[in-house]
Design a protein around this motif. Structure first.
Motif: not given
Ligand SMILES: [Mg+2]
Ligand SMILES: Cc1ncc(C[n+]2csc(CCOP(=O)(O)OP(=O)(O)O)c2C)c(N)n1
Length: 368
Positions: A164-165, A191, A193, A195-196
Motif C-alpha cells: 500500500d505504501g 498487498q 496490508n 501499514w507501511a
Molecule cells: Mg503495507
C-alpha cells in the motif's frame, strides 16, 4: 459549449468468496482441482511455519533483519498460483511465499538475510526477478518485461507485487501509465496490508480504495479479500487470462493485514493497538481455508497433524543445510556478480579496491 458529464468506468468491484469461518459462496467458488487446493494449503502452512522459524533465527542472532509475511499468505499464493511457470514474477521484499511457490529454495532466504549474496541468485529456469528493497521500483521493471513480451509476441505475462505504501511512489503511477498506454500484459498485485512501517493506509491516499487508482489509467481494477485464497486466485486468474489474450493490464488490491512486524527491526506496539491485531487474527487466511477444505472433505485434523510434522522436518533440514553453507569460506568479491552483465568502471574500481584490502570480509547487510 455544454457543461456535461463524461462517463467513466468508475465502479470498483470487491470480491470475497470464503467468509472468515470458511463458508463458501457457491456461485463464486472457482473451479479448482483438489490437488491444487491441497498444494496451496500445504504451501500456506509451510510458509507460516517457515516465517515463525525465521523470526526465531533472527532473535537468536543467526540471521539479520527480515520482513515477516504472517497474514499475507493467501494474497501471495492466490496470485502466483494463477501464473504459468514460464511467466514472469517481479517481487518487492515481502513475497517470501510467492517466491517459494515459484521455486526459490527456502535455504536462499536464510542465506540472503544472513548477508550472503548467494541467496538472491535466481535459478536459470525461473523467469523471476530478485527481491527489490527500494519501495516501488520493481513495478516499472515488470512493465518493461511485459512490454518486451508483447513486442516479441511471446505468450508470457508479468506479475508484480508491491505494498500500500508503494502506491504513493511516482514509480507506481508511471508503471500504471505505461502499462495502460502500451496495453502491456502485466498484473499489478498490491498487498494492502494496512501499514507501511508505522504509516497507516489512511495516510497514503484520500481515495476509498487503492484499486480505484486503475480508473485514471482506464485499466481494470478490483479489490479482493486478501485473506481469502479463493478470491485472490479467481481475480488473478481472470487478470492473467486477460493479459495473455492481449487485453492489457489489471490492478488487483488484496485487502489484507500484516499480522506481525514490519521487519525484525520494528516494534508495532508503538503505533498500533493490540485490538486491531486481534480483530484481524479472526480473519486468518489459513484457518478459514482449512475450514473450507474440511467441509469439502479434503482435509482432516489428522492430515493437518501429519503435514505439520512433515513441514517441521522440512524447515529443520533447510536450516541445517543453510547453516552448513554459511560455514563454508565465501569470497566477498561475489557481491559484484549478478548485478550487471558487464561491470561498470566504478564497480570494477570498488572490486579491485576490496580485493587489495584483505581485511574486508563478511559484513552485516541492512535490508531496511
Ligand atoms: Mg503495507
Ligand atoms: C524508496 C524507499 N523509501 C523508503 C524505504 C524504507 N522502507 C522500506 S519498506 C517501507 C514501507 C513500505 O510499505 P508498503 O509499500 O506498504 O509495503 P509493506 O512493507 O507493508 O509490505 C519503507 C518506507 C525504502 N526501502 N525505499
Amino acid at each position: 459549449m455544454p457543461r456535461k458529464e463524461i462517463e467513466l468506468p468508475y465502479r470498483i468491484e470487491y470480491l470475497s468468496i470464503l467468509d472468515a469461518d470458511g463458508n463458501v459462496d457457491k456461485e463464486l467458488e472457482p473451479d479448482m482441482p483438489d490437488d491444487l487446493l491441497l498444494k496451496l494449503f500445504k504451501a500456506m502452512l509451510a510458509g507460516r511455519r517457515f516465517d515463525e522459524r525465521m523470526l526465531h533465527l533472527q532473535r537468536q542472532g543467526r540471521i539479520g533483519t527480515f520482513p515477516p509475511i504472517k497474514g499475507q499468505e493467501a494474497s501471495q499464493l492466490g496470485a502466483v498460483a494463477a501464473l504459468e511457470a514460464a511467466d514472469w514474477m517481479v517481487p518487492a521484499f515481502r513475497e517470501t511465499l510467492a517466491e517459494i511457490w515459484r521455486g526459490k529454495p527456502m535455504e536462499n532466504f536464510l542465506l540472503y538475510y544472513a548477508g550472503y549474496d548467494e541467496g538472491s541468485k535466481v535459478e536459470d529456469d525461473r523467469n523471476d526477478l530478485p527481491i527489490s528493497v527500494p519501495v516501488g521500483s520493481q513495478m516499472l521493471h515488470a512493465v518493461g518485461i511485459a512490454m518486451a513480451m508483447k513486442y516479441k509476441a511471446q505468450p508470457q505475462v508479468a506479475m508484480t507485487f508491491f505494498g500500500d505504501g508503494a502506491t504513493s511512489e511516482g514509480d507506481f503511477h508511471e508503471a500504471l501509465n505505461f502499462a495502460g498506454v502500451f496495453q502491456a500484459p502485466v498484473v499489478f498485485v498490491c498487498q494492502n496490508n494496512q501499514w507501511a512501517i508505522s504509516i497507516p493506509r489512511a495516510k497514503q491516499t484520500h481515495s476509498k480504495t487503492l484499486a480505484q487508482k486503475a480508473v485514471a489509467h482506464d485499466i481494470p481494477g478490483i479489490q479482493v479479500d486478501g485473506n481469502d485464497v479463493l478470491a485472490v486466485y479467481s481475480a488473478a486468474r481472470e487478470a492473467v487470462e486477460r493479459a495473455r489474450k492481449g487485453d492489457g493490464p489489471t490492478l488487483i488490491e488484496c485487502f489484507t493485514y500484516r499480522m506481525s512486524l514490519h521487519t525484525t527491526a520494528d516494534d508495532p506496539k508503538k503505533y498500533r493497538s493490540e485490538e486491531e491485531v486481534k480483530e484481524w487474527e479472526k480473519r486468518d487466511p489459513i484457518s478459514r481455508f482449512a475450514a473450507y477444505l474440511k467441509t469439502k472433505k479434503l482435509l482432516t485434523d489428522e492430515a493437518v497433524e501429519k503435514l505439520e510434522a512433515e513441514i517441521a522436518k522440512e524447515v529443520q533440514d533447510v536450516v541445517d543445510q543453510a547453516e552448513q553453507l554459511m560455514k563454508e569460506e565465501v569470497d566477498p568479491a561475489d557481491m559484484f556478480h549478478h548485478i550487471f552483465a558487464e561491470l561498470p568502471p566504478t564497480l570494477v574500481e570498488q572490486r579491485e579496491e576490496m580485493l587489495r584490502d584483505s581485511s574486508l570480509g563478511k559484513k552485516e547487510v541492512d535490508h531496511g
